[in-house]
Write an enzyme that holds these catalytic residues in place. Structure first.
Site, PDB file in Angstrom:
ATOM      1  N   ASP A  14     -23.021 -35.220  25.002  1.00 34.27           N
ATOM      2  CA  ASP A  14     -22.501 -36.076  26.070  1.00 34.27           C
ATOM      3  C   ASP A  14     -23.633 -36.913  26.677  1.00 34.27           C
ATOM      4  O   ASP A  14     -24.562 -36.354  27.260  1.00 34.27           O
ATOM      5  CB  ASP A  14     -21.873 -35.165  27.137  1.00 34.27           C
ATOM      6  CG  ASP A  14     -21.140 -35.937  28.222  1.00 34.27           C
ATOM      7  OD1 ASP A  14     -21.155 -37.186  28.197  1.00 34.27           O
ATOM      8  OD2 ASP A  14     -20.534 -35.275  29.093  1.00 34.27           O
ATOM      9  N   CYS A  53     -17.172 -42.365  26.874  1.00 34.82           N
ATOM     10  CA  CYS A  53     -18.531 -42.502  26.298  1.00 34.82           C
ATOM     11  C   CYS A  53     -18.544 -42.364  24.778  1.00 34.82           C
ATOM     12  O   CYS A  53     -18.745 -43.344  24.060  1.00 34.82           O
ATOM     13  CB  CYS A  53     -19.481 -41.464  26.901  1.00 34.82           C
ATOM     14  SG  CYS A  53     -19.800 -41.678  28.669  1.00 34.82           S
ATOM     15  N   ARG A  54     -18.369 -41.151  24.277  1.00 36.46           N
ATOM     16  CA  ARG A  54     -18.553 -40.892  22.849  1.00 36.46           C
ATOM     17  C   ARG A  54     -17.381 -41.313  21.981  1.00 36.46           C
ATOM     18  O   ARG A  54     -17.575 -42.000  20.961  1.00 36.46           O
ATOM     19  CB  ARG A  54     -18.858 -39.393  22.616  1.00 36.46           C
ATOM     20  CG  ARG A  54     -20.174 -38.958  23.183  1.00 36.46           C
ATOM     21  CD  ARG A  54     -20.297 -37.441  23.222  1.00 36.46           C
ATOM     22  NE  ARG A  54     -19.437 -36.849  24.253  1.00 36.46           N
ATOM     23  CZ  ARG A  54     -19.331 -35.550  24.493  1.00 36.46           C
ATOM     24  NH1 ARG A  54     -20.011 -34.688  23.739  1.00 36.46           N
ATOM     25  NH2 ARG A  54     -18.550 -35.104  25.457  1.00 36.46           N
ATOM     26  N   SER A  55     -16.172 -40.896  22.336  1.00 33.82           N
ATOM     27  CA  SER A  55     -15.048 -41.161  21.416  1.00 33.82           C
ATOM     28  C   SER A  55     -14.679 -42.642  21.293  1.00 33.82           C
ATOM     29  O   SER A  55     -14.277 -43.061  20.194  1.00 33.82           O
ATOM     30  CB  SER A  55     -13.825 -40.296  21.766  1.00 33.82           C
ATOM     31  OG  SER A  55     -13.413 -40.466  23.104  1.00 33.82           O
ATOM     32  N   CYS A  77     -13.285 -36.832  22.931  1.00 32.17           N
ATOM     33  CA  CYS A  77     -14.370 -36.224  23.727  1.00 32.17           C
ATOM     34  C   CYS A  77     -13.806 -35.852  25.097  1.00 32.17           C
ATOM     35  O   CYS A  77     -12.592 -35.908  25.301  1.00 32.17           O
ATOM     36  CB  CYS A  77     -15.572 -37.162  23.834  1.00 32.17           C
ATOM     37  SG  CYS A  77     -15.240 -38.706  24.723  1.00 32.17           S
ATOM     38  N   ASN A 131     -13.122 -39.650  27.177  1.00 32.35           N
ATOM     39  CA  ASN A 131     -12.711 -40.832  26.395  1.00 32.35           C
ATOM     40  C   ASN A 131     -13.286 -42.133  26.966  1.00 32.35           C
ATOM     41  O   ASN A 131     -12.666 -43.184  26.889  1.00 32.35           O
ATOM     42  CB  ASN A 131     -11.167 -40.903  26.289  1.00 32.35           C
ATOM     43  CG  ASN A 131     -10.629 -41.925  25.292  1.00 32.35           C
ATOM     44  OD1 ASN A 131      -9.539 -42.469  25.457  1.00 32.35           O
ATOM     45  ND2 ASN A 131     -11.367 -42.184  24.235  1.00 32.35           N
TER      46      ASN A 131
HETATM   47  C1  WE7 Z   1     -17.888 -36.621  32.764  1.00 28.46           C
HETATM   48  C2  WE7 Z   1     -18.540 -36.746  31.530  1.00 28.46           C
HETATM   49  C3  WE7 Z   1     -18.165 -37.800  30.695  1.00 28.46           C
HETATM   50  C4  WE7 Z   1     -19.310 -35.045  32.558  1.00 28.46           C
HETATM   51  N1  WE7 Z   1     -17.213 -38.673  31.093  1.00 28.46           N
HETATM   52  N2  WE7 Z   1     -16.928 -37.496  33.115  1.00 28.46           N
HETATM   53 CL1  WE7 Z   1     -16.849 -35.650  36.671  1.00 28.46          CL
HETATM   54  C5  WE7 Z   1     -15.715 -35.224  35.512  1.00 28.46           C
HETATM   55  C6  WE7 Z   1     -15.028 -34.003  35.653  1.00 28.46           C
HETATM   56  C7  WE7 Z   1     -14.082 -33.634  34.703  1.00 28.46           C
HETATM   57  C8  WE7 Z   1     -13.812 -34.459  33.644  1.00 28.46           C
HETATM   58  C9  WE7 Z   1     -14.519 -35.661  33.529  1.00 28.46           C
HETATM   59 CL2  WE7 Z   1     -14.168 -36.644  32.193  1.00 28.46          CL
HETATM   60  C10 WE7 Z   1     -15.470 -36.077  34.465  1.00 28.46           C
HETATM   61  C11 WE7 Z   1     -16.210 -37.372  34.374  1.00 28.46           C
HETATM   62  C12 WE7 Z   1     -16.611 -38.514  32.267  1.00 28.46           C
HETATM   63  N3  WE7 Z   1     -18.760 -37.954  29.508  1.00 28.46           N
HETATM   64  N4  WE7 Z   1     -19.435 -35.749  31.429  1.00 28.46           N
HETATM   65  N5  WE7 Z   1     -18.392 -35.567  33.387  1.00 28.46           N
HETATM   66  C13 WE7 Z   1     -20.086 -33.853  32.812  1.00 28.46           C
HETATM   67  C14 WE7 Z   1     -21.281 -33.688  32.121  1.00 28.46           C
HETATM   68  C15 WE7 Z   1     -22.077 -32.561  32.331  1.00 28.46           C
HETATM   69  C16 WE7 Z   1     -21.693 -31.599  33.218  1.00 28.46           C
HETATM   70  C17 WE7 Z   1     -20.504 -31.745  33.905  1.00 28.46           C
HETATM   71  C18 WE7 Z   1     -19.700 -32.849  33.729  1.00 28.46           C
HETATM   72  C19 WE7 Z   1     -18.423 -32.950  34.525  1.00 28.46           C
END
Ligand code: WE7
Length: 158
Positions: free
Chosen positions: A130, A18-20, A13, A16
């Site tokens: 997500d 939440c979902r995966s 995902c 890595n």
């Molecule tokens: C998430 C995420 C998730 C969103 N886990 N993050 Cl702040 C950000 C920016 C780039 C990559 C990641 Cl992984 C993250 C932190 C971690 N499940 N979902 N961000 C998400 C959801 C909806 C709209 C925008 C974002 C960045």
């Protein structure tokens, strides 16, 4: 490869956390309960490097624990090797899928089947959304989707 030798699945995902990790832990529990875990290499990873080294989201861990499942996963990003070594790379949404296909193009011997985990859902819920900005119920929904999809995926590979 079905029934003989080793099988491998990498759940992917965005971050890595939440979902995966839920999908990975659910699938490992199922393979363990089915007595076939030794025939599998099972892991999870992120398309992004944002959360590298982080533990799974506390809400995801609580959801897993509620269902008698533990996870000690540490987040990592997908690597070029993953596209050569895993039979299956199973992801959660269309954004993961396009990102993985883009990354696969940069790998000479990419042999992994890159698919949506939801394509195995008997209830036909193709996308596993997500839950990052969601509620405990959203994590529970992810868990239930993972259970349905992993059951079907394991059955298909045994
Ligand atoms: C998430 C995420 C998730 C969103 N886990 N993050 Cl702040 C950000 C920016 C780039 C990559 C990641 Cl992984 C993250 C932190 C971690 N499940 N979902 N961000 C998400 C959801 C909806 C709209 C925008 C974002 C960045």
């Amino acid at each position: 490869m079905a029934t003989t030798g080793s099988n491998s699945a990498l759940f992917v995902c965005l971050g890595n956390i939440c979902r995966s990790p839920i999908a990975e832990a659910v699938f490992r529990k199922m393979a363990t309960d089915a007595g076939v875990v030794d025939k599998w290499v099972i892991d999870s990873a992120a398309t992004s490097d944002w959360n590298t080294g982080s533990s799974p989201d506390a809400r995801g861990l609580a959801c897993l624990r509620k269902h008698g499942i533990e996870s000690s996963h540490s987040a990592r990003q997908v690597t070029k090797d993953d596209f050569m070594s895993f039979d299956y790379i199973l992801c959660m949404d269309e954004s993961n899928l396009s990102e993985l296909n883009r990354k696969a193009k940069a790998v000479k011997n990419s042999s992994a089947k890159i698919e949506l985990l939801g394509s195995y859902d008997p209830d036909k819920q193709l996308i596993i959304n997500d839950p990052y900005y969601g509620s405990d119920e959203d994590f529970e929904k992810v868990y239930e989707q993972c259970v349905r999809c992993c059951t079907a995926f394991l059955k298909m590979n045994s």
